[in-house]
Design an enzyme around this catalytic site. Structure first.
Site, short mmCIF file in Angstrom:
data_model
loop_
_atom_site.label_atom_id
_atom_site.label_comp_id
_atom_site.label_asym_id
_atom_site.label_seq_id
_atom_site.Cartn_x
_atom_site.Cartn_y
_atom_site.Cartn_z
N ILE A 230 24.75 -6.92 -9.10
CA ILE A 230 23.61 -6.28 -8.26
C ILE A 230 22.50 -7.35 -7.96
O ILE A 230 22.07 -7.83 -8.96
CB ILE A 230 22.91 -4.98 -8.77
CG1 ILE A 230 24.16 -4.05 -8.83
CG2 ILE A 230 22.08 -4.28 -7.73
CD1 ILE A 230 23.95 -2.77 -9.53
N GLU A 272 24.48 -5.83 -15.31
CA GLU A 272 24.62 -5.29 -14.18
C GLU A 272 25.94 -6.03 -13.42
O GLU A 272 26.10 -6.05 -12.27
CB GLU A 272 23.35 -5.59 -13.20
CG GLU A 272 23.11 -7.03 -12.70
CD GLU A 272 22.13 -7.64 -13.71
OE1 GLU A 272 21.64 -8.87 -13.12
OE2 GLU A 272 22.23 -7.18 -14.91
#
Length: 352
Positions: A230, A272
């Site tokens: 992300i 992430e």
């Protein structure tokens, strides 16, 4: 895992309820067995009473006084009337005491006639004693029959209670086995999956990638990995908090899981950072899949953070490389996507 243990607690709660029912039914069964024993005593006492009446008549007609036997019959009738210990009857109670009153009335007449026979010893008195004795015997038989009916009714109830206890016990064993099986499955799931997103964890990713690399070489089928993370995720945590960040991770994992094939694997390999192991997909197919996922995530308006973007690095397995170099090429491609401005797909061996 939380939902798993919640379901396990619910199953255990049902098992406890069934155990309570078993104990309650067991207590009821024990009480009714005790009552059956009491019924057996009542039948025995009624039989003693009938025999005593017969013995009293025979002895009196033979000219032998049996006041003790007559007193025994009186005592038994009084015990039934007073519901003394061991003389209680619960089922068909009204019918039982109706029969008892008829027996008491017949016995009272018989005693009076015995007294008359003692005074006269004539044939008419003898005959009346025999007639009244027959009436007493018939009344005592009805008393015994009523008690037997009550016992048989209890036995029928006890059969159903016993069957219910057996069924409850079987249900408890089944539920306990289900709980054990369910908890074992959830523990196995937790050992191989990320608890936050449900994706495979780093350990399972390593095993899955090694297995698919070997399979690709054995059958000559293509294999690609899609490494993505992300964009600016630290800013998401800093601005919206870690709870919002966790929500984003779960939602991204859900979007990807819904789009990939059943044969593919979604793995969380870092904070992430995720990997999709795309089985039987070459670099071109992997890039197309990555582009589709990137677009879907970009278009999604996340409740806690608004719109976010992701960057992808895609690599296709070369014939002579191992899983480590395979991952490193995808990681290098992801790095190029980041350097090129994020929110894009970069393929290994190609410039972003």
């Amino acid at each position: 895992m939380k939902s798993a243990f919640t379901k396990s607690r619910q199953l255990l709660f049902v098992a406890v309820i069934l155990l309570v029912l078993i104990l309650a039914n067991g207590a009821f069964l024990w009480r009714e067995v005790s009552r059956l024993q009491n019924d057996a005593r009542i039948i025995n006492y009624a039989g003693i009473m009938r025999g005593s009446i017969q013995r009293a008549c025979n002895h009196e007609l033979a000219g032998r006084r049996v006041d003790a036997v007559i007193g025994q019959v009186d005592a038994l009738i009084a015990s039934f009337e007073n519901r003394d210990s061991g003389f209680e009857i619960k089922m068909f109670e009204e019918r039982f005491f109706k029969e008892l009153q008829e027996l008491k009335a017949a016995w009272s007449l018989l005693k009076h006639q015995i007294s008359a026979f003692r005074a006269s010893h004539n044939d008419d008195s003898r005959q009346r004693v025999l007639v009244l004795a027959e009436q007493c015997w018939a009344a005592s038989d009805r008393l015994v029959y009523t008690t037997q009916c009550a016992s048989e009714a209890k036995l029928n109830v006890l059969e159903y209670v016993f069957i219910l206890i057996i069924l409850n016990a079987i249900a408890v064993l089944i539920i306990i086995d289900l709980v054990r099986s369910y908890v074992r499955q959830q523990l196995e799931f937790a050992a191989h999956h990320d608890q936050l997103t449900g994706a495979l964890n780093r350990y399972s990713y390593t095993i899955a990638l090694e297995r698919e690399v070997k399979r690709s070489r054995r059958y000559g089928s293509p294999l690609s990995i899609l490494l993505f993370d992300i964009d600016n995720f630290k800013a998401v945590n800093d601005t919206h908090g870690h709870k919002a960040g966790d929500s984003v991770l779960r939602e991204v994992a859900r979007i990807v899981s819904e789009q990939i094939r059943d044969s593919d694997f979604l793995c969380r390999v870092g904070g992430e950072e995720f990997v999709v192991i795309a089985v039987e997909s070459d670099g071109k197919s992997g890039s197309a899949m990555a582009e589709k996922l990137r677009g879907l995530i970009q278009e999604r308006n996340f409740k806690t953070t608004g719109r976010i973007t992701v960057s992808f690095g895609v690599a296709e397995l070369d014939a002579d490389e191992n899983s480590d170099s395979f991952f490193k090429r995808a990681d290098a491609a992801l790095y190029r996507a980041k350097q090129a401005g994020r929110n894009r797909v970069s393929c290994a061996g190609m410039k972003a």
